[in-house]
Design a protein around this motif. Sequence first.
Motif, PDB file in Angstrom:
ATOM      1  N   PRO A 122       1.221  -1.326  -0.345  1.00 58.40           N
ATOM      2  CA  PRO A 122       0.420   0.180  -0.186  1.00 58.40           C
ATOM      3  C   PRO A 122       1.000   1.836  -0.134  1.00 58.40           C
ATOM      4  N   ALA A 123       0.369   2.105  -0.582  1.00 57.86           N
ATOM      5  CA  ALA A 123       0.782   3.767  -1.084  1.00 57.86           C
ATOM      6  C   ALA A 123       0.407   4.778  -0.572  1.00 57.86           C
ATOM      7  N   ASP A 124       0.234   4.690   0.649  1.00 53.62           N
ATOM      8  CA  ASP A 124      -0.691   5.422   1.280  1.00 53.62           C
ATOM      9  C   ASP A 124      -0.057   6.893   2.087  1.00 53.62           C
ATOM     10  N   ASP A 125       1.051   6.835   2.208  1.00 52.97           N
ATOM     11  CA  ASP A 125       1.915   7.692   2.538  1.00 52.97           C
ATOM     12  C   ASP A 125       3.516   7.127   2.908  1.00 52.97           C
ATOM     13  N   PRO A 126       4.685   7.693   3.126  1.00 48.72           N
ATOM     14  CA  PRO A 126       5.960   6.679   3.186  1.00 48.72           C
ATOM     15  C   PRO A 126       5.932   5.882   4.129  1.00 48.72           C
ATOM     16  N   LEU A 127       4.996   6.638   5.723  1.00 47.53           N
ATOM     17  CA  LEU A 127       5.833   5.794   6.933  1.00 47.53           C
ATOM     18  C   LEU A 127       4.278   4.248   6.441  1.00 47.53           C
ATOM     19  N   ALA A 128       3.213   4.904   5.805  1.00 46.67           N
ATOM     20  CA  ALA A 128       2.955   3.525   6.284  1.00 46.67           C
ATOM     21  C   ALA A 128       3.629   2.767   4.940  1.00 46.67           C
ATOM     22  N   LEU A 129       4.164   2.533   4.358  1.00 43.14           N
ATOM     23  CA  LEU A 129       4.529   1.964   3.172  1.00 43.14           C
ATOM     24  C   LEU A 129       5.605   1.166   3.677  1.00 43.14           C
ATOM     25  N   VAL A 130       6.063   1.955   4.827  1.00 45.37           N
ATOM     26  CA  VAL A 130       7.549   1.316   5.124  1.00 45.37           C
ATOM     27  C   VAL A 130       6.960   0.587   5.926  1.00 45.37           C
ATOM     28  N   GLU A 131       5.809   0.765   7.145  1.00 46.90           N
ATOM     29  CA  GLU A 131       5.456  -0.003   8.127  1.00 46.90           C
ATOM     30  C   GLU A 131       5.195  -1.464   7.052  1.00 46.90           C
ATOM     31  N   SER A 132       4.569  -1.095   6.073  1.00 52.14           N
ATOM     32  CA  SER A 132       3.735  -2.724   5.039  1.00 52.14           C
ATOM     33  C   SER A 132       5.091  -3.516   5.081  1.00 52.14           C
ATOM     34  N   PHE A 133       6.246  -2.811   4.361  1.00 51.75           N
ATOM     35  CA  PHE A 133       7.628  -3.673   4.181  1.00 51.75           C
ATOM     36  C   PHE A 133       8.040  -3.792   5.472  1.00 51.75           C
ATOM     37  N   LEU A 134       8.023  -3.337   6.198  1.00 51.61           N
ATOM     38  CA  LEU A 134       9.222  -4.064   7.395  1.00 51.61           C
ATOM     39  C   LEU A 134       8.158  -5.195   7.854  1.00 51.61           C
ATOM     40  N   ALA A 135       6.804  -5.117   7.709  1.00 58.35           N
ATOM     41  CA  ALA A 135       5.883  -5.912   8.631  1.00 58.35           C
ATOM     42  C   ALA A 135       6.157  -7.271   7.150  1.00 58.35           C
ATOM     43  N   LEU A 136       5.943  -7.165   6.145  1.00 59.67           N
ATOM     44  CA  LEU A 136       5.868  -8.013   4.754  1.00 59.67           C
ATOM     45  C   LEU A 136       7.304  -8.826   5.195  1.00 59.67           C
ATOM     46  N   ILE A 137       8.545  -8.225   5.287  1.00 61.60           N
ATOM     47  CA  ILE A 137       9.934  -8.637   5.281  1.00 61.60           C
ATOM     48  C   ILE A 137      10.298  -9.291   6.797  1.00 61.60           C
ATOM     49  N   ARG A 138       9.469  -8.900   7.687  1.00 59.32           N
ATOM     50  CA  ARG A 138       9.521  -9.381   8.981  1.00 59.32           C
ATOM     51  C   ARG A 138       9.570 -11.026   8.827  1.00 59.32           C
ATOM     52  N   PRO A 139       9.216 -11.793   8.475  1.00 55.48           N
ATOM     53  CA  PRO A 139       8.795 -12.790   9.016  1.00 55.48           C
ATOM     54  C   PRO A 139      10.258 -13.944   7.649  1.00 55.48           C
ATOM     55  N   VAL A 140      10.416 -12.944   7.100  1.00 56.73           N
ATOM     56  CA  VAL A 140      11.602 -13.142   5.807  1.00 56.73           C
ATOM     57  C   VAL A 140      12.746 -13.450   6.855  1.00 56.73           C
ATOM     58  N   VAL A 141      13.073 -12.502   7.732  1.00 55.37           N
ATOM     59  CA  VAL A 141      13.757 -12.113   8.451  1.00 55.37           C
ATOM     60  C   VAL A 141      14.167 -13.335   9.738  1.00 55.37           C
ATOM     61  N   GLU A 142      12.727 -13.804  10.287  1.00 56.30           N
ATOM     62  CA  GLU A 142      12.905 -14.523  11.327  1.00 56.30           C
ATOM     63  C   GLU A 142      13.452 -15.759  10.854  1.00 56.30           C
ATOM     64  N   CYS A 143      12.817 -16.292   9.425  1.00 54.51           N
ATOM     65  CA  CYS A 143      13.593 -17.069   9.173  1.00 54.51           C
ATOM     66  C   CYS A 143      15.290 -16.852   9.130  1.00 54.51           C
ATOM     67  N   SER A 144      15.923 -16.207   9.103  1.00 52.94           N
ATOM     68  CA  SER A 144      17.414 -15.657   9.095  1.00 52.94           C
ATOM     69  C   SER A 144      17.590 -16.205  10.704  1.00 52.94           C
ATOM     70  N   ALA A 145      17.111 -16.182  10.826  1.00 59.78           N
ATOM     71  CA  ALA A 145      17.638 -16.439  12.348  1.00 59.78           C
ATOM     72  C   ALA A 145      17.367 -17.914  12.510  1.00 59.78           C
ATOM     73  N   THR A 146      17.317 -18.239  12.505  1.00 58.61           N
ATOM     74  CA  THR A 146      17.569 -20.550  12.289  1.00 58.61           C
ATOM     75  C   THR A 146      18.087 -20.269  11.208  1.00 58.61           C
ATOM     76  N   GLY A 147      18.565 -19.699  10.565  1.00 60.17           N
ATOM     77  CA  GLY A 147      20.377 -20.442   9.660  1.00 60.17           C
ATOM     78  C   GLY A 147      19.495 -20.354   7.794  1.00 60.17           C
ATOM     79  N   SER A 148      18.140 -20.104   8.421  1.00 57.76           N
ATOM     80  CA  SER A 148      18.104 -19.443   6.188  1.00 57.76           C
ATOM     81  C   SER A 148      18.289 -18.538   5.466  1.00 57.76           C
TER      82      SER A 148
END
Length: 192
Positions: A72-98
């Motif tokens: 979503p591109a409502d405003d820059p902050l909302a977009l960055v928050e959405s980006f960070l929420a999108l990538i969090r599961p990927v980064v969590e997997c990284s903590a366990t070796g992915s």
Amino acid sequence: MAGDTRDRMIDATVEALRRRGVAGMSFTEVLRDSGAARGAIYHHFPGGKGQLVAEAASRNGRDVRANLAALPADDPLALVESFLALIRPVVECSATGSGCAVAAVTIASGEPAENASLREVAATAFASWTDALAARLRVSGLAPDAATDLATTLLALLEGAQVLCRAEGSVAPFDRMTRTALDLTRTRYAAR
């Protein structure tokens, strides 16, 4: 059905790249995880491991790009928050070796020509991610240069977070980066 086998092999390769990188993945693992017969390797990928890895990284790159383009591109902050929420599961997997399948091909070992080809696949994927994220940031109100700069920063955060979280075995580095990315966005790009 042949397309299904090929797709399953590519999916299994993406997962293998995330877990072990190019040097650590094997055809045996890809066959086991995809349920494909041994003869499927050179039937679907006559170029061997290099072709399979390139196609897996390319597909993963396109999938990530599609997710970024849908933010979503409502405003820059909302977009960055959405980006960070999108990538969090990927980064969590990284903590366990992915890790990132696209990044894995940038550090592949092998023949120089094959490495150059794989780096080109990664460069194309990363550029498409930057373009997609910058486009969404422009829609949110940022000027083109600011959008590209912030998109590049966010993607560097993603890739760096994966490395740091994998090394530390914790998502804590990502949490610290998240706070800084949000502060940066609030102070530099919000309310434009």
